[in-house]
Motif scaffolding. Structure first.
Motif, PDB file in Angstrom:
ATOM      1  N   GLY A  67      -6.098   4.736  -3.987  1.00  0.00           N
ATOM      2  CA  GLY A  67      -6.946   4.174  -4.979  1.00  0.00           C
ATOM      3  C   GLY A  67      -6.740   2.697  -5.204  1.00  0.00           C
ATOM      4  O   GLY A  67      -7.691   2.044  -5.778  1.00  0.00           O
ATOM      5  N   ASP A  68      -5.509   2.497  -5.269  1.00  0.00           N
ATOM      6  CA  ASP A  68      -5.012   1.222  -5.694  1.00  0.00           C
ATOM      7  C   ASP A  68      -5.487   0.098  -4.656  1.00  0.00           C
ATOM      8  O   ASP A  68      -5.600   0.349  -3.629  1.00  0.00           O
ATOM      9  N   LEU A  69      -5.821  -1.129  -5.128  1.00  0.00           N
ATOM     10  CA  LEU A  69      -6.368  -2.232  -4.286  1.00  0.00           C
ATOM     11  C   LEU A  69      -5.050  -2.921  -3.392  1.00  0.00           C
ATOM     12  O   LEU A  69      -4.048  -2.982  -4.260  1.00  0.00           O
ATOM     13  N   VAL A  70      -5.098  -3.142  -2.335  1.00  0.00           N
ATOM     14  CA  VAL A  70      -4.144  -3.538  -1.507  1.00  0.00           C
ATOM     15  C   VAL A  70      -4.455  -4.935  -0.826  1.00  0.00           C
ATOM     16  O   VAL A  70      -5.519  -5.051  -0.253  1.00  0.00           O
ATOM     17  N   ILE A  78      -2.821  -4.578  10.023  1.00  0.00           N
ATOM     18  CA  ILE A  78      -3.841  -5.183   9.628  1.00  0.00           C
ATOM     19  C   ILE A  78      -4.131  -6.707  10.217  1.00  0.00           C
ATOM     20  O   ILE A  78      -5.008  -7.018  10.513  1.00  0.00           O
ATOM     21  N   GLY A  79      -2.982  -7.071  10.783  1.00  0.00           N
ATOM     22  CA  GLY A  79      -2.999  -8.443  11.369  1.00  0.00           C
ATOM     23  C   GLY A  79      -2.518  -9.489  10.446  1.00  0.00           C
ATOM     24  O   GLY A  79      -2.257 -10.672  10.801  1.00  0.00           O
ATOM     25  N   GLY A  80      -1.999  -9.143   9.266  1.00  0.00           N
ATOM     26  CA  GLY A  80      -1.436 -10.228   8.238  1.00  0.00           C
ATOM     27  C   GLY A  80      -0.504  -9.344   7.527  1.00  0.00           C
ATOM     28  O   GLY A  80      -0.689  -8.287   7.455  1.00  0.00           O
ATOM     29  N   PRO A  81       0.354 -10.057   6.801  1.00  0.00           N
ATOM     30  CA  PRO A  81       1.210  -9.216   5.930  1.00  0.00           C
ATOM     31  C   PRO A  81       0.689  -8.661   4.488  1.00  0.00           C
ATOM     32  O   PRO A  81      -0.255  -9.424   4.019  1.00  0.00           O
ATOM     33  N   PHE A  82       1.169  -7.711   4.033  1.00  0.00           N
ATOM     34  CA  PHE A  82       1.107  -7.100   2.984  1.00  0.00           C
ATOM     35  C   PHE A  82       1.465  -8.051   1.846  1.00  0.00           C
ATOM     36  O   PHE A  82       2.780  -8.318   1.679  1.00  0.00           O
ATOM     37  N   MET A  83       0.919  -8.482   0.800  1.00  0.00           N
ATOM     38  CA  MET A  83       1.170  -9.101  -0.018  1.00  0.00           C
ATOM     39  C   MET A  83       1.467  -8.443  -1.548  1.00  0.00           C
ATOM     40  O   MET A  83       2.787  -8.551  -2.144  1.00  0.00           O
ATOM     41  N   PHE A  84       0.575  -7.779  -1.983  1.00  0.00           N
ATOM     42  CA  PHE A  84       0.919  -6.782  -3.057  1.00  0.00           C
ATOM     43  C   PHE A  84      -0.437  -6.210  -3.372  1.00  0.00           C
ATOM     44  O   PHE A  84      -1.381  -6.004  -2.862  1.00  0.00           O
ATOM     45  N   GLY A  85      -0.021  -5.047  -4.359  1.00  0.00           N
ATOM     46  CA  GLY A  85      -1.201  -4.188  -4.841  1.00  0.00           C
ATOM     47  C   GLY A  85      -1.590  -4.528  -6.153  1.00  0.00           C
ATOM     48  O   GLY A  85      -0.871  -5.191  -6.939  1.00  0.00           O
ATOM     49  N   VAL A  86      -2.793  -3.982  -6.586  1.00  0.00           N
ATOM     50  CA  VAL A  86      -3.208  -4.009  -8.081  1.00  0.00           C
ATOM     51  C   VAL A  86      -3.905  -2.791  -8.363  1.00  0.00           C
ATOM     52  O   VAL A  86      -4.691  -2.207  -7.548  1.00  0.00           O
ATOM     53  N   ARG A  87      -3.285  -2.355  -9.587  1.00  0.00           N
ATOM     54  CA  ARG A  87      -3.910  -1.121 -10.140  1.00  0.00           C
ATOM     55  C   ARG A  87      -4.812  -1.348 -11.239  1.00  0.00           C
ATOM     56  O   ARG A  87      -4.702  -2.108 -12.281  1.00  0.00           O
ATOM     57  N   VAL A  88      -6.166  -0.934 -11.028  1.00  0.00           N
ATOM     58  CA  VAL A  88      -7.123  -1.521 -12.061  1.00  0.00           C
ATOM     59  C   VAL A  88      -7.135  -0.347 -13.154  1.00  0.00           C
ATOM     60  O   VAL A  88      -7.037   0.578 -13.170  1.00  0.00           O
TER      61      VAL A  88
END
Length: 244
Positions: free
Chosen positions: A195-198, A234-244
């Motif tokens: 459920g975290d934003l990526v 995805i086609g691009g690098p994962f940068m970070f996640g965000v927990r709301v």
């Protein structure tokens, strides 16, 4: 009033009273003049208050106009950026051979078909209550087509899906992926929960919901549908996640 003052010659009121042929009449007139003067002062105060209010409203309106102009400029820049990327993508597509285009279309069809199939989400740490609710809402939209700028319920773009999903969980988050990246608590890949934003790509133009086991639930791009996908494809690098 000016005439009366001129006629009195600016004589001290106590002297005027002493010289008056009818002291009672003089006192009545003086009382009336005091009342009129008090009313004038009150009226002037009201006018000054209104002038201050109008000046404040004018200042606020000016600030809002500046904000609107800045927003319009920003949207114009975003539109040009998107149009430029679309033109580049179309240019690249035009360089493909018929065989390559057919292979690309077939791969896209396989990805869309697999979106409705069960995905192994592993045993990642369970989501918090609202993240779980947002993820469940997004799961209910698997197979829904991607449309740029759409926020549901019949179509979505990437941030349209995430903002809609969290809204179903009673949480209001910004509309765009760039704005969503600035909220909550920032996470590394090892810290992600369901459920975290990526966020992906250097300019953070793509966002999805972490699904566990290195998978993301997202609305990829035009021609696709809401689906599961490996974070590594995805086609691009994962940068970070965000927990709301």
């Amino acid at each position: 009033l000016a005439t009366a003052q001129y006629r009195s010659g600016g004589i001290d009121p106590s002297v005027q009273l002493f010289l008056s042929a009818d002291p009672d009449d003089y006192l009545d007139k003086a009382s009336t003049l005091d009342q009129l003067s008090a009313q004038q002062v009150e009226a002037l105060k009201k006018i000054q208050d209104k002038q201050r209010q109008l000046a404040q409203q004018r200042a606020e309106a000016t600030d809002k106009l500046k904000d609107l102009a800045a927003t319009r400029t920003e949207l114009g820049n975003k539109k040009k950026e998107v149009q430029s990327k679309l033109a580049e993508a179309q240019k690249l597509l035009n360089t493909l051979t018929a065989k390559e285009k057919a292979a690309l279309a077939a791969e896209q069809q396989r990805a869309n078909r697999s979106s409705s199939e069960r995905v192994d989400l592993g045993n990642d740490t369970s989501a918090s209550g609202r993240a779980s609710a947002a993820f469940s809402a997004a799961q209910s939209k698997i197979g829904t087509p991607y449309v740029y700028g759409a926020t549901g319920p019949s179509s979505y773009d990437c941030s349209g899906l995430t903002s809609w999903a969290y809204a179903q969980a009673g949480v209001s988050i910004p509309r765009t992926s760039e704005a969503q990246s600035g909220i909550g608590t920032r996470l590394t890949r090892s810290q992600l929960q369901v459920g975290d934003l990526v966020f992906f790509f250097n300019d953070l133009h793509h966002v999805g919901l972490y699904a566990g086991n290195g998978q993301v639930l997202h609305a990829p791009r035009t021609g696709t549908v809401v689906r599961y996908e490996s974070m590594d494809t995805i086609g691009g690098p994962f940068m970070f996640g965000v927990r709301v």
